[in-house]
Scaffold this motif. Structure first.
Motif, short mmCIF file in Angstrom:
data_model
loop_
_atom_site.label_atom_id
_atom_site.label_comp_id
_atom_site.label_asym_id
_atom_site.label_seq_id
_atom_site.Cartn_x
_atom_site.Cartn_y
_atom_site.Cartn_z
N CYS A 141 0.85 -1.18 0.00
CA CYS A 141 0.00 0.00 0.00
C CYS A 141 0.89 1.24 0.00
O CYS A 141 2.09 1.16 0.28
N VAL A 142 0.31 2.36 -0.34
CA VAL A 142 1.06 3.62 -0.44
C VAL A 142 1.76 3.93 0.89
O VAL A 142 2.91 4.36 0.90
N CYS A 143 1.08 3.68 2.00
CA CYS A 143 1.67 3.94 3.33
C CYS A 143 2.92 3.09 3.56
O CYS A 143 3.92 3.57 4.11
N ASP A 144 2.86 1.83 3.14
CA ASP A 144 4.02 0.95 3.27
C ASP A 144 5.19 1.47 2.44
O ASP A 144 6.33 1.52 2.90
N VAL A 145 4.90 1.87 1.22
CA VAL A 145 5.94 2.38 0.33
C VAL A 145 6.57 3.64 0.92
O VAL A 145 7.80 3.79 0.92
N ALA A 146 5.74 4.54 1.45
CA ALA A 146 6.25 5.76 2.07
C ALA A 146 7.22 5.42 3.20
O ALA A 146 8.30 6.03 3.32
N SER A 147 6.86 4.45 4.00
CA SER A 147 7.71 4.04 5.11
C SER A 147 9.01 3.41 4.62
O SER A 147 10.08 3.69 5.14
N ILE A 148 8.92 2.60 3.58
CA ILE A 148 10.11 1.93 3.02
C ILE A 148 11.10 2.94 2.48
O ILE A 148 12.31 2.83 2.71
N ILE A 149 10.61 3.95 1.74
CA ILE A 149 11.52 4.91 1.12
C ILE A 149 11.79 6.13 2.00
O ILE A 149 12.57 7.00 1.63
N GLY A 150 11.15 6.19 3.16
CA GLY A 150 11.38 7.30 4.09
C GLY A 150 10.85 8.62 3.58
O GLY A 150 11.53 9.65 3.66
N SER A 151 9.64 8.60 3.06
CA SER A 151 9.05 9.82 2.51
C SER A 151 7.64 10.03 3.06
O SER A 151 7.11 9.19 3.78
N SER A 152 7.04 11.12 2.64
CA SER A 152 5.64 11.34 2.97
C SER A 152 4.77 10.44 2.09
O SER A 152 5.22 9.95 1.05
N VAL A 153 3.54 10.25 2.50
CA VAL A 153 2.59 9.47 1.70
C VAL A 153 2.36 10.17 0.36
O VAL A 153 2.26 9.51 -0.68
N ALA A 154 2.32 11.50 0.38
CA ALA A 154 2.10 12.25 -0.87
C ALA A 154 3.24 12.01 -1.86
O ALA A 154 3.00 11.81 -3.06
N THR A 155 4.47 12.01 -1.38
CA THR A 155 5.63 11.77 -2.26
C THR A 155 5.60 10.35 -2.80
O THR A 155 5.81 10.13 -4.00
N ALA A 156 5.34 9.38 -1.94
CA ALA A 156 5.26 7.99 -2.39
C ALA A 156 4.15 7.84 -3.42
O ALA A 156 4.34 7.18 -4.45
N SER A 157 3.01 8.45 -3.17
CA SER A 157 1.88 8.38 -4.09
C SER A 157 2.24 8.98 -5.45
O SER A 157 1.90 8.42 -6.49
#
Length: 123
Positions: A55-71
């Protein structure tokens, strides 16, 4: 150190014509590779080789970014046919578009990893 260019100009016309006649339009491939040329997007694609969907939240956590940036990065990958998505309740999940994307990401990583090993062997 010798220059890595021809010392004389001699064009093999037959070879040039043969290659030119078989050269496809590679603009789509260039666009595909450009999408992976960003390190953050490449990290996301690699993460999706480890876990089939995130999910987008998981990706944000993995790459160390905001949810908006991951999205934003995930949408870019999707727009360039490297990823696909679906909604599950209030969450958006992403996965790689197909096996080709998986293979390209993993083969590229293996190629670079082997180059690093080979470079250290020659020192």
């Amino acid at each position: 150190m010798p220059k890595e260019v021809c010392e004389i100009t001699h064009v093999d016309e037959e070879a040039v014509i043969k290659v030119q006649q078989q050269m496809p339009d590679l603009s789509g491939v260039a666009k595909f590779l450009k999408a992976l040329s960003d390190e953050t997007r490449l990290k996301i694609a690699y993460a999706l080789t480890v876990k089939d969907e995130l999910c987008v939240c998981d990706v944000a956590s993995i790459i160390g970014s905001s949810v908006a940036t991951a999205s934003h990065h995930l949408r870019y990958l999707k727009d360039n046919n490297l990823a696909k998505s679906y909604r599950k309740g209030k969450q958006m999940y992403y996965s790689l578009a197909d096996e080709h994307v998986y293979q390209i990401v993993t083969i590229a990583y293996e190629h670079v990893k082997e180059g690093i090993v080979n470079d250290s062997d020659t020192n």
